[in-house]
Design a protein around this motif. Sequence first.
Motif, mmCIF file in Angstrom:
data_model
loop_
_atom_site.group_PDB
_atom_site.id
_atom_site.type_symbol
_atom_site.label_atom_id
_atom_site.label_comp_id
_atom_site.label_asym_id
_atom_site.label_seq_id
_atom_site.Cartn_x
_atom_site.Cartn_y
_atom_site.Cartn_z
ATOM 1 N N LEU A 149 0.831 -1.180 0.000
ATOM 2 C CA LEU A 149 0.000 0.000 0.000
ATOM 3 C C LEU A 149 0.878 1.247 0.000
ATOM 4 C CD1 LEU A 149 -2.712 -0.921 2.646
ATOM 5 C CD2 LEU A 149 -2.678 -1.380 0.205
ATOM 6 N N TYR A 199 -11.412 -1.063 -0.117
ATOM 7 C CA TYR A 199 -10.973 -0.769 1.246
ATOM 8 C C TYR A 199 -10.273 0.577 1.292
ATOM 9 C CZ TYR A 199 -6.253 -1.990 -0.320
ATOM 10 O OH TYR A 199 -5.050 -2.016 -0.994
ATOM 11 N N GLN A 200 -10.217 1.136 2.483
ATOM 12 C CA GLN A 200 -9.406 2.313 2.744
ATOM 13 C C GLN A 200 -8.168 1.860 3.505
ATOM 14 O OE1 GLN A 200 -11.906 5.712 4.149
ATOM 15 N NE2 GLN A 200 -13.652 4.396 3.646
ATOM 16 N N LYS A 201 -7.138 2.673 3.525
ATOM 17 C CA LYS A 201 -5.842 2.182 4.013
ATOM 18 C C LYS A 201 -5.765 2.034 5.529
ATOM 19 C CE LYS A 201 -3.273 5.360 2.220
ATOM 20 N NZ LYS A 201 -2.027 6.074 1.873
ATOM 21 N N VAL A 245 -8.211 -3.547 5.798
ATOM 22 C CA VAL A 245 -6.772 -3.575 5.527
ATOM 23 C C VAL A 245 -6.131 -4.764 6.242
ATOM 24 C CG1 VAL A 245 -4.592 -2.371 5.867
ATOM 25 C CG2 VAL A 245 -6.570 -1.110 5.114
ATOM 26 N N TRP A 293 -8.757 -6.870 -4.713
ATOM 27 C CA TRP A 293 -8.774 -5.743 -3.776
ATOM 28 C C TRP A 293 -8.564 -4.431 -4.518
ATOM 29 C CZ3 TRP A 293 -9.790 -6.643 1.358
ATOM 30 C CH2 TRP A 293 -9.650 -7.963 1.810
ATOM 31 N N GLU A 340 -7.997 -0.178 -3.486
ATOM 32 C CA GLU A 340 -7.858 0.832 -2.427
ATOM 33 C C GLU A 340 -8.495 2.151 -2.841
ATOM 34 O OE1 GLU A 340 -4.483 3.531 -0.217
ATOM 35 O OE2 GLU A 340 -3.861 1.601 -1.044
#
Length: 333
Positions: free
Chosen positions: A4, A51-53, A58, A79, A81
């Motif tokens: 990420l 997803y958010q970080k 995560v 996935w 981000e």
Amino acid sequence: MTDLPRFRAAAAPALSAPSRRSVLAGALGAAALAAGRPVRAAEPGLLRVGYQKYGTLVLLKGKGLLEQRLKPLGYRVAWAEFPSGPPLLEALNAGAIDLGSAGEAPPIFAQAASADLRYVANEPPAPLGEAILVPRDSKVQSVADLRGRTIALNKGSNVHFLLVRALAEAGVPYEAVNLAWLSPADAGAAFARGAVDAWVIWDPFLASAERSTGARTLVTGQGLAPNRQFYLSTRSATETHRDAIEAALTAIGEIDAWAKDNTDAVAAELAPSVGIPAPVLTVALRRLAYGVTPLDPATVADQQRVADTFHALGLLPKPLRVADAVWTPARNG
């Protein structure tokens, strides 16, 4: 989880005070355009997760637990981000992902743009995980002092509702403040250099700003906004991926149970990807609430209040009924 990108503050664009109409256009426009395009159908055998970080998803990605749970069902996982909830929900409405998470406000705007949105689960309230910050030496001592000031926040995000509620409680009309729609990175940079008077933000950016700038908290969500995290999908995905989504929620519950009792380990695991020191993340993680569950009537009622509040302000084109978007395993979509 080192794949990420690290968090970096970017230069903030010029600030302005958008009208109600521009707020509505900004919050709903992209999602409505996405909803107007042909929506990609859910693909059998593939669960696409946004997803958010920072957060449970995560950790789920980093540990590979979702892949383990879905492989016996014949599924693989893709996935994607996103920097915040609003673009994640835009992608969900467009059919680019099947499952994701966001705070209270983004699903309201997403449901207004598409009747296909589905709430599939939620986490308990975490009201201390969002706040209105001002610089340490600011003359602003209360929310009432924000009248005529410039406030940075992420458009259509969970903290949008917090700001609306805080202003109402302080007797400050929504139109009496200047709103600077900035991403967390841009808002953090603007706040640090004094280009805005206040910043409405969530963890871990909240904990980071408190540590790095000595910012003062005017109010948190306590007594104003529950600050729940919702897991969201679409009618198409819940029909096509019912077993996979149920398995994903079970896996999220397992990660939650581990994270609740291992905040230091979670912070150490997230720090390299988020770009925020582990001790700061530990502060944020201890303000979270853990335990994924289906939406109960009280949660639906709280979320309905969010929808009604935004409609009363003219930020939604028409009333919406949150209960219409709540999915349970007993329902067909």
